[in-house]
Design a protein around this motif. Structure first.
Motif, PDB file in Angstrom:
ATOM      1  N   THR A  66       0.901  -1.195  -0.003  1.00 38.12           N
ATOM      2  CA  THR A  66      -0.079  -0.065  -0.045  1.00 38.12           C
ATOM      3  C   THR A  66       0.860   1.223   0.222  1.00 38.12           C
ATOM      4  OG1 THR A  66      -0.157  -0.157   2.444  1.00 38.12           O
ATOM      5  CG2 THR A  66      -1.994  -1.240   1.111  1.00 38.12           C
ATOM      6  N   ALA A  67       0.047   2.434  -0.192  1.00 42.64           N
ATOM      7  CA  ALA A  67       1.066   3.655  -0.300  1.00 42.64           C
ATOM      8  C   ALA A  67       1.689   3.991   0.796  1.00 42.64           C
ATOM      9  CB  ALA A  67       0.005   4.877  -0.456  1.00 42.64           C
ATOM     10  N   PRO A  68       3.190   4.479   0.735  1.00 49.28           N
ATOM     11  CA  PRO A  68       3.779   4.525   1.857  1.00 49.28           C
ATOM     12  C   PRO A  68       3.308   5.834   2.986  1.00 49.28           C
ATOM     13  CG  PRO A  68       4.791   5.751  -0.093  1.00 49.28           C
ATOM     14  CD  PRO A  68       3.594   4.765  -0.700  1.00 49.28           C
ATOM     15  N   GLN A  69       3.453   5.793   4.174  1.00 46.42           N
ATOM     16  CA  GLN A  69       3.131   6.576   5.177  1.00 46.42           C
ATOM     17  C   GLN A  69       3.829   8.100   5.277  1.00 46.42           C
ATOM     18  OE1 GLN A  69       0.914   4.104   8.350  1.00 46.42           O
ATOM     19  NE2 GLN A  69       2.661   2.991   8.069  1.00 46.42           N
ATOM     20  N   SER A  70       3.854   8.456   4.156  1.00 47.50           N
ATOM     21  CA  SER A  70       4.616   9.789   3.885  1.00 47.50           C
ATOM     22  C   SER A  70       3.978  10.900   3.481  1.00 47.50           C
ATOM     23  CB  SER A  70       5.929   9.513   2.946  1.00 47.50           C
ATOM     24  OG  SER A  70       6.540  10.743   2.620  1.00 47.50           O
ATOM     25  N   VAL A  71       4.002  12.165   4.180  1.00 49.32           N
ATOM     26  CA  VAL A  71       3.122  13.194   3.630  1.00 49.32           C
ATOM     27  C   VAL A  71       3.739  13.862   2.371  1.00 49.32           C
ATOM     28  CG1 VAL A  71       2.846  14.037   6.083  1.00 49.32           C
ATOM     29  CG2 VAL A  71       4.866  14.732   5.071  1.00 49.32           C
ATOM     30  N   HIS A  72       4.845  13.507   1.769  1.00 49.12           N
ATOM     31  CA  HIS A  72       5.630  13.818   0.599  1.00 49.12           C
ATOM     32  C   HIS A  72       4.951  12.989  -0.499  1.00 49.12           C
ATOM     33  CE1 HIS A  72       8.011  16.673   2.938  1.00 49.12           C
ATOM     34  NE2 HIS A  72       8.321  15.375   3.596  1.00 49.12           N
ATOM     35  N   SER A 117       4.246  -6.697  12.934  1.00 45.95           N
ATOM     36  CA  SER A 117       5.694  -5.928  12.570  1.00 45.95           C
ATOM     37  C   SER A 117       5.366  -5.362  11.133  1.00 45.95           C
ATOM     38  CB  SER A 117       6.651  -7.208  12.344  1.00 45.95           C
ATOM     39  OG  SER A 117       6.479  -8.006  11.833  1.00 45.95           O
ATOM     40  N   HIS A 118       6.063  -4.217  11.165  1.00 40.70           N
ATOM     41  CA  HIS A 118       6.034  -3.188   9.738  1.00 40.70           C
ATOM     42  C   HIS A 118       7.381  -2.819   9.314  1.00 40.70           C
ATOM     43  CE1 HIS A 118       4.631   0.318   7.767  1.00 40.70           C
ATOM     44  NE2 HIS A 118       5.584   1.098   8.371  1.00 40.70           N
ATOM     45  N   VAL A 119       7.444  -2.772   8.016  1.00 38.20           N
ATOM     46  CA  VAL A 119       8.362  -2.380   7.443  1.00 38.20           C
ATOM     47  C   VAL A 119       8.054  -0.974   6.526  1.00 38.20           C
ATOM     48  CG1 VAL A 119      10.339  -2.842   5.660  1.00 38.20           C
ATOM     49  CG2 VAL A 119       9.718  -4.471   7.131  1.00 38.20           C
ATOM     50  N   GLY A 120       8.854   0.100   6.932  1.00 45.05           N
ATOM     51  CA  GLY A 120       8.307   1.581   6.395  1.00 45.05           C
ATOM     52  C   GLY A 120       8.945   1.503   5.093  1.00 45.05           C
ATOM     53  N   HIS A 121       8.369   2.695   4.376  1.00 45.57           N
ATOM     54  CA  HIS A 121       8.768   2.847   2.971  1.00 45.57           C
ATOM     55  C   HIS A 121      10.388   3.124   2.794  1.00 45.57           C
ATOM     56  CE1 HIS A 121       9.636   7.333   3.775  1.00 45.57           C
ATOM     57  NE2 HIS A 121       8.434   7.275   4.485  1.00 45.57           N
ATOM     58  N   ASP A 122      11.000   2.535   1.694  1.00 43.47           N
ATOM     59  CA  ASP A 122      12.275   2.881   1.431  1.00 43.47           C
ATOM     60  C   ASP A 122      13.234   2.051   2.302  1.00 43.47           C
ATOM     61  OD1 ASP A 122      12.003   4.834  -0.999  1.00 43.47           O
ATOM     62  OD2 ASP A 122      11.172   5.884   0.699  1.00 43.47           O
ATOM     63  N   CYS A 123      12.826   1.218   3.042  1.00 43.15           N
ATOM     64  CA  CYS A 123      13.510   0.105   3.859  1.00 43.15           C
ATOM     65  C   CYS A 123      14.398  -0.767   2.951  1.00 43.15           C
ATOM     66  CB  CYS A 123      12.901  -0.432   5.052  1.00 43.15           C
ATOM     67  SG  CYS A 123      12.291   0.649   6.289  1.00 43.15           S
ATOM     68  N   ALA A 124      15.485  -1.417   3.448  1.00 41.72           N
ATOM     69  CA  ALA A 124      16.151  -2.384   3.044  1.00 41.72           C
ATOM     70  C   ALA A 124      16.505  -3.388   4.029  1.00 41.72           C
ATOM     71  CB  ALA A 124      17.659  -1.935   2.416  1.00 41.72           C
ATOM     72  N   VAL A 125      15.899  -4.651   4.068  1.00 42.91           N
ATOM     73  CA  VAL A 125      16.153  -5.496   5.004  1.00 42.91           C
ATOM     74  C   VAL A 125      16.745  -6.767   4.546  1.00 42.91           C
ATOM     75  CG1 VAL A 125      14.805  -7.081   6.607  1.00 42.91           C
ATOM     76  CG2 VAL A 125      13.653  -4.955   6.279  1.00 42.91           C
ATOM     77  N   GLY A 126      17.853  -7.282   5.031  1.00 37.08           N
ATOM     78  CA  GLY A 126      18.602  -8.124   4.491  1.00 37.08           C
ATOM     79  C   GLY A 126      18.047  -9.619   4.515  1.00 37.08           C
ATOM     80  N   ASN A 127      18.572 -10.595   4.530  1.00 32.69           N
ATOM     81  CA  ASN A 127      18.041 -11.998   4.540  1.00 32.69           C
ATOM     82  C   ASN A 127      18.238 -12.599   6.041  1.00 32.69           C
ATOM     83  OD1 ASN A 127      18.199 -11.837   1.608  1.00 32.69           O
ATOM     84  ND2 ASN A 127      20.232 -12.434   1.490  1.00 32.69           N
ATOM     85  N   GLN A 128      17.296 -13.416   6.140  1.00 33.09           N
ATOM     86  CA  GLN A 128      16.928 -14.202   7.411  1.00 33.09           C
ATOM     87  C   GLN A 128      17.176 -13.360   8.587  1.00 33.09           C
ATOM     88  OE1 GLN A 128      19.505 -17.912   7.666  1.00 33.09           O
ATOM     89  NE2 GLN A 128      20.178 -17.816   5.507  1.00 33.09           N
ATOM     90  N   LEU A 137       9.907  -0.734  11.713  1.00 28.60           N
ATOM     91  CA  LEU A 137      11.045   0.073  11.292  1.00 28.60           C
ATOM     92  C   LEU A 137      10.446   1.292  10.570  1.00 28.60           C
ATOM     93  CD1 LEU A 137      12.876  -2.441   8.932  1.00 28.60           C
ATOM     94  CD2 LEU A 137      13.132  -1.900  11.536  1.00 28.60           C
ATOM     95  N   GLY A 138      10.849   2.495  10.767  1.00 29.75           N
ATOM     96  CA  GLY A 138      10.507   3.888  10.355  1.00 29.75           C
ATOM     97  C   GLY A 138      11.045   3.767   8.799  1.00 29.75           C
ATOM     98  N   GLY A 139      10.602   4.806   8.149  1.00 28.02           N
ATOM     99  CA  GLY A 139      11.361   4.829   6.747  1.00 28.02           C
ATOM    100  C   GLY A 139      12.789   4.970   6.501  1.00 28.02           C
ATOM    101  N   HIS A 140      13.251   4.478   5.364  1.00 28.11           N
ATOM    102  CA  HIS A 140      14.645   4.472   5.142  1.00 28.11           C
ATOM    103  C   HIS A 140      15.364   3.752   5.906  1.00 28.11           C
ATOM    104  CE1 HIS A 140      13.235   7.971   2.393  1.00 28.11           C
ATOM    105  NE2 HIS A 140      12.760   8.214   3.322  1.00 28.11           N
ATOM    106  N   VAL A 141      14.962   2.776   6.695  1.00 25.00           N
ATOM    107  CA  VAL A 141      15.980   2.293   7.582  1.00 25.00           C
ATOM    108  C   VAL A 141      16.765   0.894   6.922  1.00 25.00           C
ATOM    109  CG1 VAL A 141      15.875   0.467   9.421  1.00 25.00           C
ATOM    110  CG2 VAL A 141      14.610   2.599   9.753  1.00 25.00           C
TER     111      VAL A 141
END
Length: 268
Positions: A66-72, A117-128, A137-141
């Motif tokens: 769904t759309a990112p939770q960002s006012v921008h 659990s939640h992953v915000g916009h522009d995050c990069a989560v690794g493997n395992q 996670l907030g955005g860009h984490v």
């Protein structure tokens, strides 16, 4: 042919592998791609430009893409990529990226996200990586491989967490965490290294001794932090652990580095 429950709604031209299973009351948007063996158990909402990797299983009431939770955010075409063999439990949420960020939210392979659990916009989560219940996670984490995020921990936007870290439950993370770091507390502080995780990954006693020595030199040696950092650099060529930590620090120094409460070393 994909197995689609008659109560599910799949908008064309969503791309479904032949052996995908879509359970009751799931809703898929037209730009969704499900790779081989994906299972949506029931009541799953998948929207946006979202790709879910092979053999990933998604539990009821998860909402993905769904759309990112960002006012921008102004409706730009951004993406969510979820890797292979992940397990996303009930009420998990993950947003697409933003045009002002990298444009893509990424979740790696064999990631387990427990309920809420939640992953915000522009995050990069690794493997395992493992998210316990309600870890967010907030955005860009960014989160490195093999990291464990404890229940109800919260990671501030733009924060980096290195590989093989342990973030304890109820911990607030607002500073970058070195690889192998163990973080605890409402205003998270390092309390040592993730020795339990290192043992599970097969590190030897000699390697863990080396890691502790670098940790002490960096955070508890004499002089300012920059002076201690310079001394650790002298070990970089001989110490894989020092090289890993220095590589993480040098990659991005926009945010402060999470440090211990001065004078406290936790032994495992």
């Amino acid at each position: 042919m994909p197995k689609i429950d008659p109560t599910a709604r799949v908008e064309n031209p969503a791309g479904l592998a032949d052996d995908v299973e879509i359970g009751p009351y799931c809703i898929l948007g037209p730009d969704v791609v499900l790779k081989a063996g994906v299972k949506l158990l029931s009541h799953v909402n998948v929207q946006g430009v979202t790709t879910i990797g092979a053999r990933t299983v998604v539990y009821p009431f998860a909402s993905l893409g769904t759309a990112p939770q960002s006012v921008h955010y102004k409706g730009e075409r951004t993406e969510l990529h979820i890797g292979a063999e992940c397990v996303l439990r009930e009420h998990v949420t993950a947003s697409t990226g933003t045009a002002g960020g990298v444009g893509v939210t990424r979740i790696g392979d064999q990631v387990m996200m427990m309920t809420g659990s939640h992953v915000g916009h522009d995050c990069a989560v690794g493997n395992q990586v493992i998210f316990a219940n309600n870890a967010v996670l907030g955005g860009h984490v960014s989160v490195g491989d093999f990291t464990f995020l404890g229940g109800q921990c919260a990671v501030h936007q733009f924060t980096r967490i290195g590989a093989q870290c342990m973030i304890s439950g109820l911990t607030g993370v607002r500073e970058d965490v070195i690889p192998f770091g163990n973080v605890l507390g409402q205003a998270g502080k390092l309390v040592g290294l993730n020795v339990v995780g290192m043992k599970r990954r097969g590190y030897s006693k000699a390697e863990m001794h080396e890691a502790r020595a670098v940790y002490r030199d960096l955070f508890f040696g004499e002089g300012t932090f920059d002076e201690r950092l310079a001394r650790v650099r002298e070990k970089e060529a001989q110490s894989p652990f020092a090289a890993t930590v220095l590589g993480f620090i040098d990659a991005d120094r926009k945010r402060p580095l999470c440090q211990p409460s001065r004078g406290v070393i936790k032994e495992e």
